[in-house]
Design an enzyme around this catalytic site. Sequence first.
Site, PDB file in Angstrom:
ATOM      1  N   ASN A   1       4.138   0.528   2.151  1.00 10.98           N
ATOM      2  CA  ASN A   1       4.105  -0.577   3.119  1.00 10.98           C
ATOM      3  C   ASN A   1       4.143  -1.883   2.357  1.00 10.98           C
ATOM      4  O   ASN A   1       3.250  -2.141   1.548  1.00 10.98           O
ATOM      5  CB  ASN A   1       2.813  -0.507   3.935  1.00 10.98           C
ATOM      6  CG  ASN A   1       2.680   0.811   4.676  1.00 10.98           C
ATOM      7  OD1 ASN A   1       3.313   1.021   5.687  1.00 10.98           O
ATOM      8  ND2 ASN A   1       1.869   1.714   4.142  1.00 10.98           N
TER       9      ASN A   1
ATOM     10  N   ARG B   1       0.861  -1.186   0.000  1.00 12.39           N
ATOM     11  CA  ARG B   1       0.000   0.000   0.000  1.00 12.39           C
ATOM     12  C   ARG B   1       0.887   1.222   0.000  1.00 12.39           C
ATOM     13  O   ARG B   1       1.703   1.401   0.909  1.00 12.39           O
ATOM     14  CB  ARG B   1      -0.917   0.005   1.216  1.00 12.39           C
ATOM     15  CG  ARG B   1      -2.162   0.923   1.046  1.00 12.39           C
ATOM     16  CD  ARG B   1      -2.932   1.090   2.334  1.00 12.39           C
ATOM     17  NE  ARG B   1      -2.121   1.808   3.284  1.00 12.39           N
ATOM     18  CZ  ARG B   1      -1.997   1.501   4.589  1.00 12.39           C
ATOM     19  NH1 ARG B   1      -2.657   0.496   5.096  1.00 12.39           N
ATOM     20  NH2 ARG B   1      -1.229   2.211   5.367  1.00 12.39           N
TER      21      ARG B   1
ATOM     22  N   LYS C   1      12.733   9.766  10.942  1.00 12.09           N
ATOM     23  CA  LYS C   1      12.117   8.429  10.919  1.00 12.09           C
ATOM     24  C   LYS C   1      13.120   7.310  11.186  1.00 12.09           C
ATOM     25  O   LYS C   1      14.111   7.185  10.465  1.00 12.09           O
ATOM     26  CB  LYS C   1      11.486   8.173   9.544  1.00 12.09           C
ATOM     27  CG  LYS C   1      10.381   9.142   9.179  1.00 12.09           C
ATOM     28  CD  LYS C   1       9.652   8.643   7.940  1.00 12.09           C
ATOM     29  CE  LYS C   1       8.462   9.511   7.623  1.00 12.09           C
ATOM     30  NZ  LYS C   1       7.635   8.914   6.550  1.00 12.09           N
TER      31      LYS C   1
ATOM     32  N   GLU D   1       7.807   0.287  11.560  1.00 13.71           N
ATOM     33  CA  GLU D   1       6.498   0.359  10.925  1.00 13.71           C
ATOM     34  C   GLU D   1       5.414   0.362  11.992  1.00 13.71           C
ATOM     35  O   GLU D   1       5.661   0.003  13.136  1.00 13.71           O
ATOM     36  CB  GLU D   1       6.288  -0.873  10.025  1.00 13.71           C
ATOM     37  CG  GLU D   1       7.330  -1.061   8.953  1.00 13.71           C
ATOM     38  CD  GLU D   1       7.288   0.007   7.898  1.00 13.71           C
ATOM     39  OE1 GLU D   1       6.197   0.562   7.661  1.00 13.71           O
ATOM     40  OE2 GLU D   1       8.339   0.318   7.332  1.00 13.71           O
ATOM     41  N   GLY D   2       4.232   0.763  11.592  1.00 11.09           N
ATOM     42  CA  GLY D   2       3.092   0.624  12.491  1.00 11.09           C
ATOM     43  C   GLY D   2       2.643   1.909  13.147  1.00 11.09           C
ATOM     44  O   GLY D   2       1.670   1.930  13.897  1.00 11.09           O
TER      45      GLY D   2
ATOM     46  N   ARG E   1      -7.589   7.636   5.034  1.00 10.21           N
ATOM     47  CA  ARG E   1      -7.595   7.742   6.499  1.00 10.21           C
ATOM     48  C   ARG E   1      -7.484   9.204   6.870  1.00 10.21           C
ATOM     49  O   ARG E   1      -6.727   9.938   6.239  1.00 10.21           O
ATOM     50  CB  ARG E   1      -6.403   6.975   7.086  1.00 10.21           C
ATOM     51  CG  ARG E   1      -6.496   5.488   6.901  1.00 10.21           C
ATOM     52  CD  ARG E   1      -5.221   4.799   7.325  1.00 10.21           C
ATOM     53  NE  ARG E   1      -4.086   5.237   6.529  1.00 10.21           N
ATOM     54  CZ  ARG E   1      -2.825   5.010   6.838  1.00 10.21           C
ATOM     55  NH1 ARG E   1      -2.511   4.353   7.929  1.00 10.21           N
ATOM     56  NH2 ARG E   1      -1.849   5.445   6.056  1.00 10.21           N
TER      57      ARG E   1
ATOM     58  N   SER F   1      -2.667  -2.889   5.878  1.00  8.47           N
ATOM     59  CA  SER F   1      -3.977  -3.291   6.384  1.00  8.47           C
ATOM     60  C   SER F   1      -5.096  -2.345   5.974  1.00  8.47           C
ATOM     61  O   SER F   1      -4.881  -1.364   5.281  1.00  8.47           O
ATOM     62  CB  SER F   1      -3.915  -3.441   7.899  1.00  8.47           C
ATOM     63  OG  SER F   1      -3.487  -2.240   8.475  1.00  8.47           O
TER      64      SER F   1
ATOM     65  N   GLU G   1       5.073   6.812   2.414  1.00  9.62           N
ATOM     66  CA  GLU G   1       5.885   5.596   2.412  1.00  9.62           C
ATOM     67  C   GLU G   1       5.151   4.536   1.642  1.00  9.62           C
ATOM     68  O   GLU G   1       3.968   4.677   1.330  1.00  9.62           O
ATOM     69  CB  GLU G   1       6.143   5.098   3.848  1.00  9.62           C
ATOM     70  CG  GLU G   1       4.870   4.644   4.531  1.00  9.62           C
ATOM     71  CD  GLU G   1       5.107   3.648   5.658  1.00  9.62           C
ATOM     72  OE1 GLU G   1       6.211   3.118   5.784  1.00  9.62           O
ATOM     73  OE2 GLU G   1       4.146   3.391   6.395  1.00  9.62           O
TER      74      GLU G   1
ATOM     75  N   LYS H   1      12.490   2.327   5.472  1.00 13.30           N
ATOM     76  CA  LYS H   1      12.611   3.765   5.237  1.00 13.30           C
ATOM     77  C   LYS H   1      13.962   4.095   4.585  1.00 13.30           C
ATOM     78  O   LYS H   1      14.070   5.010   3.782  1.00 13.30           O
ATOM     79  CB  LYS H   1      12.478   4.530   6.558  1.00 13.30           C
ATOM     80  CG  LYS H   1      11.246   4.169   7.404  1.00 13.30           C
ATOM     81  CD  LYS H   1       9.999   4.855   6.949  1.00 13.30           C
ATOM     82  CE  LYS H   1       8.823   4.732   7.912  1.00 13.30           C
ATOM     83  NZ  LYS H   1       8.125   3.432   7.915  1.00 13.30           N
TER      84      LYS H   1
HETATM   85  P1  ADP Z   1       4.871   4.008   9.767  1.00 15.29           P
HETATM   86  O1  ADP Z   1       5.620   3.010   8.967  1.00 15.29           O
HETATM   87  O2  ADP Z   1       5.143   3.964  11.203  1.00 15.29           O
HETATM   88  O3  ADP Z   1       3.398   3.998   9.433  1.00 15.29           O
HETATM   89  P2  ADP Z   1       4.989   6.456   8.221  1.00 15.29           P
HETATM   90  O4  ADP Z   1       6.148   6.895   7.449  1.00 15.29           O
HETATM   91  O5  ADP Z   1       3.815   5.981   7.438  1.00 15.29           O
HETATM   92  O6  ADP Z   1       5.476   5.396   9.303  1.00 15.29           O
HETATM   93  O7  ADP Z   1       4.522   7.657   9.161  1.00 15.29           O
HETATM   94  C1  ADP Z   1       3.468   7.523  10.072  1.00 15.29           C
HETATM   95  C2  ADP Z   1       2.555   8.719   9.997  1.00 15.29           C
HETATM   96  O8  ADP Z   1       3.300   9.915  10.242  1.00 15.29           O
HETATM   97  C3  ADP Z   1       1.921   8.920   8.632  1.00 15.29           C
HETATM   98  O9  ADP Z   1       0.727   8.196   8.508  1.00 15.29           O
HETATM   99  C4  ADP Z   1       1.714  10.420   8.588  1.00 15.29           C
HETATM  100  O10 ADP Z   1       0.509  10.764   9.265  1.00 15.29           O
HETATM  101  C5  ADP Z   1       2.870  10.955   9.405  1.00 15.29           C
HETATM  102  N1  ADP Z   1       3.986  11.327   8.504  1.00 15.29           N
HETATM  103  C6  ADP Z   1       4.951  10.522   8.053  1.00 15.29           C
HETATM  104  N2  ADP Z   1       5.796  11.167   7.226  1.00 15.29           N
HETATM  105  C7  ADP Z   1       5.354  12.424   7.138  1.00 15.29           C
HETATM  106  C8  ADP Z   1       5.795  13.578   6.432  1.00 15.29           C
HETATM  107  N3  ADP Z   1       6.869  13.545   5.649  1.00 15.29           N
HETATM  108  N4  ADP Z   1       5.089  14.726   6.578  1.00 15.29           N
HETATM  109  C9  ADP Z   1       3.999  14.771   7.387  1.00 15.29           C
HETATM  110  N5  ADP Z   1       3.541  13.719   8.079  1.00 15.29           N
HETATM  111  C10 ADP Z   1       4.183  12.540   7.958  1.00 15.29           C
HETATM  112 MG    MG Z   2       2.607   4.186   7.435  1.00  8.44          MG
END
Ligand code: ADP
Ligand code: MG
Length: 432
Positions: free
Chosen positions: A104, A83, A322, A326-327, A408, A109, A102, A263
């Site tokens: 996944n 996703r 970051k 994940e999660g 979401r 899910s 990102e 990442k």
């Molecule tokens: P994870 O793998 O933990 O889900 P993500 O990279 O998807 O990590 O980040 C988790 C959440 O953080 C995202 O769903 C988003 O809401 C927020 N986020 C992540 N990266 C950014 C970004 N570059 N700018 C703004 N919000 C972000």
């Molecule tokens: Mg994510």
Amino acid sequence: QVVNYAPFTLLPSAVPRALFEQAYAVQQDFNLLVDAISQNKEFLEKTLASTIKVDDFTARLFRIYIQVLEEGLAQTVFLGINRSDYMFDCELDGTAALRQIEINTIAASFGGLTSRTADVHRLVLKVLGKTEEASHLLPNNPAKGLALGIAKAWELYGSPRAVVMFLVEEVQRNIFDQRCVENELWNRNIRVVRKRFRDVFEQGSLDASRRLYMDGQEVAVVYYREGYVPQVYDQQNWEARLLLERSRAVKCPDIATQLAGTKKVQQELSRPGTLEKLLPGCPEAVARIRATFAGLYSLDEGEEGDRIAATAIADPDRFVLKPQREGGGNNLYGEELREVLEKIKDSPERTSYILMDKIKPQPALNYLLRAHSPLRVSECISELGIFGVYVRQGQELVLNQAAGHLLRTKAIEHADGGVAAGVAVLDTPYLV
Ligand code: ADP
Ligand code: MG
């Protein structure tokens, strides 16, 4: 056991049609890219070299990856369900741009539950007297699309009595999401069992040709809905994971594809020339992919890392820090980002993180409906996910599709976190 409804927005949220279509149009390219990375040992080795020196979890996954390669893979069929998540960045001129957050590649899910969300919002709009608007909501059935991929892999495995095994969490908080996909498989007369790593440790075995058996029952496909956070792995569960990876069962994803979703890999993809090397002869796909990238920066030791670390310490609100996790709930923002980076900027530990430009979407008002929460209007931002599914047999890609979407939405006061983390709720795009 306690059952709650999945949280959702009262109203669908506006999504720019052009960005929605852009996200769908690039999904097959991302499927190709993830698949290409998963087959490129040299790239994975080089990219993750600095990370695995300091990040124990990624290092352990990497060790299994090398071990199964050295033994030789027992299966030539590969199934990917991913996703790709995006936010709509508000540009200086007021327009919105699609920016990937990102991709996944394991346990992506909410494809199941969100197959029901459009119906909910269609009903709400009708109750509000907005019948015309209700008719504009798009149909969306990722559960069916994901099941199609699993079914194809099961068929190619070629043993009608073998089952599909969902590898699920110890505490099953998201079982109904998984059931939607499972039911699609039963509808196709494919048997499904639900097992935990612990069950695999106790009941799993391989025969001489590395066919996987669970208490005598042959397993054709392992669909991981667990296994992406270090906390689930004790010694026995690591052994169980190794057993699954060594087996002839089709893994969704195999360990190489899980590593392709880190990442660190995402950050390296944004370097000039990298996409071209990974997808030679596909300049259009490369251009579509690159158009979705936000700024991503390596914190590896050296001048490049020193410079960006200093920039982020001086202006933390421009960035997200970051780790390789994940999660949801692991990223660092603002003051916390500054503090952590100050502390680790001169130590190798900083290489376990990457930096990313912070995306700043335009907020909109909505109601977030969650069990036991008061009803009030919130300023919200949305994140769009597109599901991708592909199946490869040897060198031939026999399936490559976008399989539906997920919207979401969360209140702006939460920087991080998805639906499972209790922050975001399920939504439906209303294209404008
Ligand atoms: P994870 O793998 O933990 O889900 P993500 O990279 O998807 O990590 O980040 C988790 C959440 O953080 C995202 O769903 C988003 O809401 C927020 N986020 C992540 N990266 C950014 C970004 N570059 N700018 C703004 N919000 C972000
Ligand atoms: Mg994510």
